[in-house]
Design an enzyme around this catalytic site. Structure first.
Site, PDB file in Angstrom:
ATOM      1  CB  SER A 119      -0.858   0.047   1.269  1.00  0.00           C
ATOM      2  OG  SER A 119      -1.704  -1.045   1.354  1.00  0.00           O
ATOM      3  CG  HIS A 140      -2.043  -0.514  -4.433  1.00  0.00           C
ATOM      4  ND1 HIS A 140      -2.526   0.740  -4.195  1.00  0.00           N
ATOM      5  CD2 HIS A 140      -2.267  -1.217  -3.292  1.00  0.00           C
ATOM      6  CE1 HIS A 140      -3.009   0.800  -2.976  1.00  0.00           C
ATOM      7  NE2 HIS A 140      -2.867  -0.377  -2.405  1.00  0.00           N
ATOM      8  CD  GLU A 152      -2.911   3.393  -7.073  1.00  0.00           C
ATOM      9  OE1 GLU A 152      -2.969   4.623  -7.189  1.00  0.00           O
ATOM     10  OE2 GLU A 152      -2.618   2.832  -6.000  1.00  0.00           O
ATOM     11  CG  ASN A 190      -3.395   3.624  -0.161  1.00  0.00           C
ATOM     12  OD1 ASN A 190      -4.618   3.627  -0.127  1.00  0.00           O
ATOM     13  ND2 ASN A 190      -2.693   2.512  -0.112  1.00  0.00           N
TER      14      ASN A 190
HETATM   15  N1  CAA Z   1     -19.501 -12.819  -5.486  1.00  0.00           N
HETATM   16  C1  CAA Z   1     -19.796 -12.112  -6.604  1.00  0.00           C
HETATM   17  N2  CAA Z   1     -20.375 -10.899  -6.599  1.00  0.00           N
HETATM   18  C2  CAA Z   1     -20.683 -10.375  -5.403  1.00  0.00           C
HETATM   19  C3  CAA Z   1     -20.415 -11.043  -4.190  1.00  0.00           C
HETATM   20  C4  CAA Z   1     -19.815 -12.323  -4.265  1.00  0.00           C
HETATM   21  N3  CAA Z   1     -19.573 -13.040  -3.181  1.00  0.00           N
HETATM   22  N4  CAA Z   1     -20.826 -10.268  -3.169  1.00  0.00           N
HETATM   23  C5  CAA Z   1     -21.333  -9.156  -3.715  1.00  0.00           C
HETATM   24  N5  CAA Z   1     -21.258  -9.222  -5.060  1.00  0.00           N
HETATM   25  C6  CAA Z   1     -21.710  -8.237  -6.046  1.00  0.00           C
HETATM   26  C7  CAA Z   1     -23.165  -7.842  -5.748  1.00  0.00           C
HETATM   27  O1  CAA Z   1     -24.067  -8.759  -6.318  1.00  0.00           O
HETATM   28  C8  CAA Z   1     -23.253  -6.481  -6.356  1.00  0.00           C
HETATM   29  O2  CAA Z   1     -23.353  -6.574  -7.762  1.00  0.00           O
HETATM   30  P1  CAA Z   1     -24.258  -5.529  -8.602  1.00  0.00           P
HETATM   31  O3  CAA Z   1     -23.589  -4.191  -8.445  1.00  0.00           O
HETATM   32  O4  CAA Z   1     -24.177  -6.038 -10.009  1.00  0.00           O
HETATM   33  O5  CAA Z   1     -25.612  -5.592  -7.990  1.00  0.00           O
HETATM   34  C9  CAA Z   1     -21.856  -5.904  -6.050  1.00  0.00           C
HETATM   35  O6  CAA Z   1     -20.987  -7.030  -5.896  1.00  0.00           O
HETATM   36  C10 CAA Z   1     -21.856  -5.080  -4.774  1.00  0.00           C
HETATM   37  O7  CAA Z   1     -22.205  -5.945  -3.689  1.00  0.00           O
HETATM   38  P2  CAA Z   1     -23.248  -5.585  -2.545  1.00  0.00           P
HETATM   39  O8  CAA Z   1     -24.457  -4.942  -3.151  1.00  0.00           O
HETATM   40  O9  CAA Z   1     -23.474  -6.768  -1.689  1.00  0.00           O
HETATM   41  O10 CAA Z   1     -22.444  -4.622  -1.642  1.00  0.00           O
HETATM   42  P3  CAA Z   1     -22.327  -3.071  -1.695  1.00  0.00           P
HETATM   43  O11 CAA Z   1     -23.200  -2.442  -2.712  1.00  0.00           O
HETATM   44  O12 CAA Z   1     -22.472  -2.689  -0.281  1.00  0.00           O
HETATM   45  O13 CAA Z   1     -20.824  -2.851  -2.202  1.00  0.00           O
HETATM   46  C11 CAA Z   1     -18.497  -2.685  -1.962  1.00  0.00           C
HETATM   47  C12 CAA Z   1     -19.747  -3.458  -1.558  1.00  0.00           C
HETATM   48  C13 CAA Z   1     -18.196  -2.898  -3.443  1.00  0.00           C
HETATM   49  C14 CAA Z   1     -17.358  -3.253  -1.129  1.00  0.00           C
HETATM   50  C15 CAA Z   1     -18.729  -1.169  -1.695  1.00  0.00           C
HETATM   51  O14 CAA Z   1     -19.212  -0.972  -0.386  1.00  0.00           O
HETATM   52  C16 CAA Z   1     -17.474  -0.345  -1.884  1.00  0.00           C
HETATM   53  O15 CAA Z   1     -17.082  -0.041  -2.994  1.00  0.00           O
HETATM   54  N6  CAA Z   1     -16.851   0.056  -0.759  1.00  0.00           N
HETATM   55  C17 CAA Z   1     -15.628   0.854  -0.785  1.00  0.00           C
HETATM   56  C18 CAA Z   1     -14.436  -0.077  -0.786  1.00  0.00           C
HETATM   57  C19 CAA Z   1     -13.157   0.696  -0.923  1.00  0.00           C
HETATM   58  O16 CAA Z   1     -13.076   1.905  -0.866  1.00  0.00           O
HETATM   59  N7  CAA Z   1     -12.083  -0.072  -1.072  1.00  0.00           N
HETATM   60  C20 CAA Z   1     -10.745   0.469  -1.147  1.00  0.00           C
HETATM   61  C21 CAA Z   1     -10.086   0.305   0.188  1.00  0.00           C
HETATM   62  S1  CAA Z   1      -8.472   1.050   0.221  1.00  0.00           S
HETATM   63  C22 CAA Z   1      -7.489  -0.095  -0.482  1.00  0.00           C
HETATM   64  O17 CAA Z   1      -7.899  -1.174  -0.816  1.00  0.00           O
HETATM   65  C23 CAA Z   1      -6.060   0.308  -0.704  1.00  0.00           C
HETATM   66  C24 CAA Z   1      -5.137   0.146   0.402  1.00  0.00           C
HETATM   67  O18 CAA Z   1      -3.927  -0.019   0.103  1.00  0.00           O
HETATM   68  C25 CAA Z   1      -5.496   0.233   1.839  1.00  0.00           C
HETATM   69  P1  NAD Z   2      -3.443  -9.451   6.128  1.00  0.00           P
HETATM   70  O1  NAD Z   2      -2.917  -9.212   7.507  1.00  0.00           O
HETATM   71  O2  NAD Z   2      -4.899  -9.698   5.957  1.00  0.00           O
HETATM   72  O3  NAD Z   2      -2.679 -10.676   5.451  1.00  0.00           O
HETATM   73  C1  NAD Z   2      -1.292 -10.811   5.381  1.00  0.00           C
HETATM   74  C2  NAD Z   2      -1.005 -12.305   5.284  1.00  0.00           C
HETATM   75  O4  NAD Z   2       0.370 -12.479   4.954  1.00  0.00           O
HETATM   76  C3  NAD Z   2      -1.242 -13.048   6.613  1.00  0.00           C
HETATM   77  O5  NAD Z   2      -2.191 -14.072   6.387  1.00  0.00           O
HETATM   78  C4  NAD Z   2       0.126 -13.603   6.977  1.00  0.00           C
HETATM   79  O6  NAD Z   2       0.082 -14.885   7.565  1.00  0.00           O
HETATM   80  C5  NAD Z   2       0.791 -13.655   5.609  1.00  0.00           C
HETATM   81  N1  NAD Z   2       2.259 -13.680   5.655  1.00  0.00           N
HETATM   82  C6  NAD Z   2       3.081 -12.937   6.411  1.00  0.00           C
HETATM   83  N2  NAD Z   2       4.378 -13.245   6.145  1.00  0.00           N
HETATM   84  C7  NAD Z   2       4.356 -14.204   5.196  1.00  0.00           C
HETATM   85  C8  NAD Z   2       5.359 -14.938   4.503  1.00  0.00           C
HETATM   86  N3  NAD Z   2       6.654 -14.720   4.733  1.00  0.00           N
HETATM   87  N4  NAD Z   2       4.970 -15.866   3.604  1.00  0.00           N
HETATM   88  C9  NAD Z   2       3.658 -16.090   3.344  1.00  0.00           C
HETATM   89  N5  NAD Z   2       2.648 -15.408   3.966  1.00  0.00           N
HETATM   90  C10 NAD Z   2       3.006 -14.478   4.871  1.00  0.00           C
HETATM   91  O7  NAD Z   2      -2.969  -8.195   5.272  1.00  0.00           O
HETATM   92  P2  NAD Z   2      -3.614  -7.625   3.920  1.00  0.00           P
HETATM   93  O8  NAD Z   2      -4.633  -6.615   4.263  1.00  0.00           O
HETATM   94  O9  NAD Z   2      -3.957  -8.765   3.020  1.00  0.00           O
HETATM   95  O10 NAD Z   2      -2.358  -6.826   3.329  1.00  0.00           O
HETATM   96  C11 NAD Z   2      -1.362  -7.479   2.567  1.00  0.00           C
HETATM   97  C12 NAD Z   2      -0.615  -6.450   1.748  1.00  0.00           C
HETATM   98  O11 NAD Z   2      -1.547  -5.800   0.858  1.00  0.00           O
HETATM   99  C13 NAD Z   2       0.046  -5.353   2.564  1.00  0.00           C
HETATM  100  O12 NAD Z   2       1.233  -4.965   1.931  1.00  0.00           O
HETATM  101  C14 NAD Z   2      -1.002  -4.235   2.511  1.00  0.00           C
HETATM  102  O13 NAD Z   2      -0.452  -2.966   2.704  1.00  0.00           O
HETATM  103  C15 NAD Z   2      -1.517  -4.402   1.090  1.00  0.00           C
HETATM  104  N6  NAD Z   2      -2.868  -3.883   0.840  1.00  0.00           N
HETATM  105  C16 NAD Z   2      -3.836  -3.968   1.808  1.00  0.00           C
HETATM  106  C17 NAD Z   2      -5.099  -3.495   1.525  1.00  0.00           C
HETATM  107  C18 NAD Z   2      -6.218  -3.579   2.525  1.00  0.00           C
HETATM  108  O14 NAD Z   2      -7.257  -2.927   2.331  1.00  0.00           O
HETATM  109  N7  NAD Z   2      -6.095  -4.352   3.589  1.00  0.00           N
HETATM  110  C19 NAD Z   2      -5.376  -2.957   0.250  1.00  0.00           C
HETATM  111  C20 NAD Z   2      -4.365  -2.906  -0.716  1.00  0.00           C
HETATM  112  C21 NAD Z   2      -3.096  -3.363  -0.405  1.00  0.00           C
END
Ligand code: CAA
Ligand code: NAD
Length: 288
Positions: A119, A140, A152, A190
């Site tokens: 991330s 990503h 990404e 992010n």
């Molecule tokens: N298998 C297949 N399709 C599924 C499913 C499953 N198990 N579960 C749900 N779906 C489908 C649904 O049928 C629905 O499809 P339609 O749009 O065609 O109707 C769609 O997926 C959405 O599902 P839901 O209606 O059940 O759920 P929702 O409308 O509440 O949406 C969500 C769920 C897509 C997660 C939405 O809430 C969302 O976009 N949330 C934001 C998530 C987000 O911001 N993620 C980024 C996090 S940051 C990150 O990842 C980066 C990082 O490094 C930290």
């Molecule tokens: P998580 O804690 O859910 O899972 C990490 C997994 O890695 C654990 O199950 C752990 O047992 C395993 N692990 C640790 N060391 C290992 C090794 N040496 N060999 C094999 N497995 C090992 O974490 P996550 O949320 O899946 O995040 C994983 C990566 O993805 C991180 O770099 C995170 O920043 C990135 N990421 C996270 C998100 C998010 O929304 N959580 C979104 C995008 C990217």
């Protein structure tokens, strides 16, 4: 050489989703975890998601069977030796990634591409842990991987154009949309999203509004699908705290600092959805 065999390391929130979408698109995919027990948990979450898709009528039963047939789990890195691409999705910790990448580099065939799903860590720095910095990129993905369309694709100054093009083609083949990006901490999403999530925690911490009012404000006022506190639970509070630390170390800007409440909750083992407790209680359905 087009990507055919795929390896994923880590079968947590992200690795399980990446392995699932790869296998679902027809790629023989091997996912590696630290132990058979942790692996079982990750594979269980993939089965549960696919089963949920079948019940919702979104996944054809034959596709669930085909996906599971394409998917192999292991606790041995050696089983990734002949993969064309290995996507690293382990914990957001540079030392853990360094240790893993060194081992993987000695095992996986020359010419294979390594991708990190980090991330916030530097792709350039991780590439330097291997003898194949030209074939090292960032891929990503977003959480939940099967539903979020974006990847990404992060290049460094050393990235080989063919490796980049092959990885792009694989992302498209597994149904994702790609944006390409240079290597800067947090990439595009992010860099913008994390300050928003942790500002929401600060707003909650200072008592400006309740948890539900903060989340409803952003959902109903801005049309976001989830409120920021719910989203932080979804991402994982431990992962969010690690990302904050890495972004603060990189930019030296206070806006990236983990709020005290986030640090405290992580210390209490409240990691959000994956641990059952965070800003919400995930033991109830819906979370309360
Ligand atoms: N298998 C297949 N399709 C599924 C499913 C499953 N198990 N579960 C749900 N779906 C489908 C649904 O049928 C629905 O499809 P339609 O749009 O065609 O109707 C769609 O997926 C959405 O599902 P839901 O209606 O059940 O759920 P929702 O409308 O509440 O949406 C969500 C769920 C897509 C997660 C939405 O809430 C969302 O976009 N949330 C934001 C998530 C987000 O911001 N993620 C980024 C996090 S940051 C990150 O990842 C980066 C990082 O490094 C930290
Ligand atoms: P998580 O804690 O859910 O899972 C990490 C997994 O890695 C654990 O199950 C752990 O047992 C395993 N692990 C640790 N060391 C290992 C090794 N040496 N060999 C094999 N497995 C090992 O974490 P996550 O949320 O899946 O995040 C994983 C990566 O993805 C991180 O770099 C995170 O920043 C990135 N990421 C996270 C998100 C998010 O929304 N959580 C979104 C995008 C990217």
């Amino acid at each position: 050489m087009a990507i055919q065999k795929v390896g994923v390391v880590g079968c947590g929130l992200m690795g399980s989703g990446i392995a699932q979408v790869s296998a679902q698109a027809g790629f023989p995919t091997t996912v590696c975890e630290v132990s058979p027990a942790v692996l079982e948990k990750g594979l269980g979450s993939i089965k549960k998601f696919l089963q949920g898709g079948v019940e919702k009528g979104k996944v054809a039963p034959y596709l669930m069977d085909k996906t599971l047939a394409n998917l192999k789990g292991t606790a041995r890195l050696e089983d990734l030796a002949d993969c064309d691409i290995v996507v690293e999705a382990i914990v957001e910790n540079l030392d853990a990634k360094r240790d893993l990448l060194g081992k993987l580099d000695a095992i996986v065939k020359p010419g294979a591409t390594f991708a990190s799903n980090t991330s916030s860590l530097s792709i350039t720095e991780m590439a330097a842990f291997t003898k194949r910095p030209d074939r090292f990129i960032g891929l990503h993905f977003f959480n939940p991987v099967p539903l979020m369309k974006l990847v990404e694709v992060v290049r460094t100054v050393k990235t080989d154009a063919t490796a980049l093009q092959e990885a792009n083609a694989w992302c498209l083949a597994i149904g994702k949309t790609v944006v390409s990006c240079g290597d800067s901490t947090g990439f595009v999403v992010n860099r913008l999203l994390v300050p928003y999530m942790i500002d929401a925690i600060r707003v909650f911490e200072e008592g400006l509004a309740s948890r539900d009012d903060i989340d409803n404000a952003m959902k109903l006022g801005c049309g976001y699908p989830m409120g920021p506190l719910f989203l932080t639970d979804y991402v994982g509070l431990d992962t969010t705290a690690s990302i904050c630390q890495i972004m603060f170390d990189s930019f030296k800007e206070d806006r990236f600092k983990a709020p005290p409440l986030l640090t405290k909750m992580v210390a209490e083992g409240k990691f959000g959805r994956k641990s059952g407790k965070g800003f919400y209680d995930w033991s109830t359905n819906p979370p309360s």
